[in-house]
Design an enzyme around this catalytic site. Structure first.
Site, short mmCIF file in Angstrom:
data_model
loop_
_atom_site.label_atom_id
_atom_site.label_comp_id
_atom_site.label_asym_id
_atom_site.label_seq_id
_atom_site.Cartn_x
_atom_site.Cartn_y
_atom_site.Cartn_z
N CYS A 1 0.87 -1.13 -0.11
CA CYS A 1 0.09 -0.04 -0.09
C CYS A 1 0.98 1.25 0.05
O CYS A 1 1.57 1.52 0.98
CB CYS A 1 -0.68 0.06 1.20
SG CYS A 1 -1.77 1.55 1.72
N GLY A 2 0.79 2.12 -1.23
CA GLY A 2 1.61 3.43 -1.20
C GLY A 2 1.25 4.39 0.19
O GLY A 2 2.36 4.80 0.50
N HIS A 3 0.04 4.42 0.51
CA HIS A 3 -0.19 5.33 1.63
C HIS A 3 0.29 4.68 3.02
O HIS A 3 0.91 5.79 3.91
CB HIS A 3 -1.77 5.43 1.86
CG HIS A 3 -2.48 6.21 0.72
ND1 HIS A 3 -2.27 7.50 0.18
CD2 HIS A 3 -3.31 5.67 -0.06
CE1 HIS A 3 -2.83 7.65 -0.74
NE2 HIS A 3 -3.73 6.67 -1.28
N CYS A 4 0.41 3.38 2.96
CA CYS A 4 1.30 2.66 4.29
C CYS A 4 2.71 2.97 4.21
O CYS A 4 3.25 3.30 5.10
CB CYS A 4 0.83 1.38 4.35
SG CYS A 4 -0.70 0.74 4.26
#
Length: 483
Positions: free
Chosen positions: A54-57
């Site tokens: 996950c990029g946001h993670c």
């Protein structure tokens, strides 16, 4: 928060990284074997449910590490759960997107609603550790008043009825501000409220009689700097204030100071009516498009954060304090028309999935004779691309019926300001029944079977459509690309 107000700041913030992250992590790693025994005994703990891809993670990770180290010193632990490994545990806690952050108190969870930068996480969790309203000893007043960026302190004797009003506000807004009460305060004559802040004049005093509404307005107006540089850490504060937000875009220090004296004076004169901010175009220049401005600096525009209405200042001529003031006054007076961004109206629109643009939204989506399912998407959204083949099939199923399957590029078109919802992730799917002005949000699996069942359950105009049962949709197929 409307899509047009949020895309650039949040998405660009997601790419920022902190240097110097500790090699040894202070973030606890949890799984089904140690989750309950770790979380349940803690008075307060923050847990992130994440996926490694996950990029946001990934963007949150360095911020989370820094926050964990700082909060560890305060006795507040931070933990994480890898949902690609601990699938059952994440399902048990209702995780539907990544990252999901939850605050646990004595084993009971609530959604984390704070910032995703280190200092914001620390500030939010510090507030969570305090009672909604802290009783302050006189000798601790100075230390308490400096404990956060904004601190509200009431000065009332123990039997004062005003304590009750302060406590009601404190319980409602304890996630945002630190509240305390002391019997006497040298900064106020007799009874009153002092708002301490680490900007502008340093403090504001509310004396005399007040009710909950007056106290809330006092806090809302004075807790925001007269003029500050906006970024991911303080963006939500301006959105939550509810006041129109005026942006001054600059790309160099010289541009920032070019009109700073006059703009800050204007901001001060309109305090409580409109918020003003600087925005660094070298970092967040793409946000200009969300105000229907071209990327040419310096620039100025205003947004109504409640309705999403946009008021860009004409960029053909020279930017002057006179035309800045004229636009601000016109927006407040309601004499300036908002700017609507729209793609051209399609020359033909006979495909199974109807293309909706800003200028055709009312005509197509709010046609009272028809049921409408509409997808709000972004061209770059991976989840939208995955949905596209299924959505096209859905359009074929209902073609030439009174059930319309439609799509709306929310990056290239503005929603009408009276639409009663905000787009906060992609894809967002809404349904409006024929004859109704209300919208129902679709949150189910994105399979033909589930979408058809949803339409069958909600449509006024019935169409007999049958589909073959599909394999269950994977968890990431029902996620959103966040703003």
């Amino acid at each position: 928060m409307r899509l047009s107000a949020a895309v650039t700041l949040v998405s660009l913030a997601a790419t920022s990284m902190l240097a110097g992250v500790r090699a040894e992590s202070d973030v606890l790693e949890l799984g089904v074997k140690n989750f309950s025994e770790t979380v349940n005994p803690e008075k307060l703990i923050l847990v992130e449910f994440f996926a490694p891809w996950c990029g946001h993670c990934k963007a949150l990770a360095p911020e989370y590490e820094v926050a964990a180290t700082q909060l560890k010193e305060m006795g507040i632990p931070i933990a994480k759960v890898d949902c690609t490994v601990e699938t059952d545990l994440c399902q048990e806690h209702g995780v539907q997107g990544y990252p999901t952050l939850k605050v646990f108190r004595d084993g009971e969870s609530s959604d984390y609603t704070g910032p995703r930068k280190a200092d914001g996480i620390v500030s939010f969790m510090k507030k969570k550790a305090l009672p909604a309203l802290t009783e302050i000893a006189p000798e601790n007043l100075v230390t308490f008043s400096e404990s956060d960026r904004v601190v509200i302190v009431g000065a009332f004797p123990k039997d004062s009825a005003k304590r009750v009003t302060l406590e009601k506000i404190a319980k409602s807004y304890s996630d945002e501000y630190v509240f305390g009460v002391v019997e006497e305060n040298p900064d106020v004559q007799g009874e009153g409220i002092v708002l301490y802040k680490k900007f502008d004049e340093g403090k504001n005093v509310l004396e005399g009689d007040f009710d909950e509404e007056a106290l809330f307005d006092f806090i809302k107006v004075n807790s925001v700097p007269i003029m500050d540089e906006i970024g991911p850490n303080n963006y939500a504060t301006y959105m939550d204030s509810g006041l129109p937000l005026a942006y001054y875009f600059f790309s160099t220090p010289e541009e920032k100071t070019q009109h700073s004296t006059e703009i800050e004076a204007l901001a001060k004169s309109l305090k409580g009516q409109m918020n003003f901010v600087y925005i660094d175009a070298s970092k967040f220049g793409a946000h200009a498009a969300n105000l229907n401005l071209k990327e040419s600096w310096p620039a100025f525009g205003i947004q109504n954060v409640g309705s999403g209405a946009k008021y860009p200042l004409e960029q053909e001529g020279e930017l002057t304090i006179e035309n800045i003031k004229a636009l601000a006054d016109g927006v407040l007076a309601g004499t300036v028309e908002s700017s609507i961004k729209s793609e051209p109206i399609p020359e033909s629109n006979d495909a199974p999935v109807k293309v909706v643009v800003a200028h055709t939204y009312k005509e197509i989506v709010e046609d009272q004779d028809k049921d409408v399912l509409i997808e709000f998407y972004a061209p770059w959204c991976g989840h939208c691309k995955n949905l596209a083949p299924t959505y096209e099939k859905l359009g074929e199923m209902y073609k030439d019926s009174k059930i319309v399957i439609a799509k709306f590029d929310a990056t290239a078109n503005d929603l009408p300001t009276d639409v009663p919802f905000q787009v906060q992730g992609f894809p967002t799917i809404k349904f409006r029944k024929a004859g109704s002005t209300e919208y129902i949000e679709y949150n189910g699996n994105r399979s033909e079977e589930d979408l058809v069942q949803f339409i069958n359950d909600n449509a006024v105009n019935k169409v007999d459509v049958k589909v073959e049962k599909e394999d269950p949709v994977k968890a990431d197929d029902i996620e959103h690309d966040e703003l």
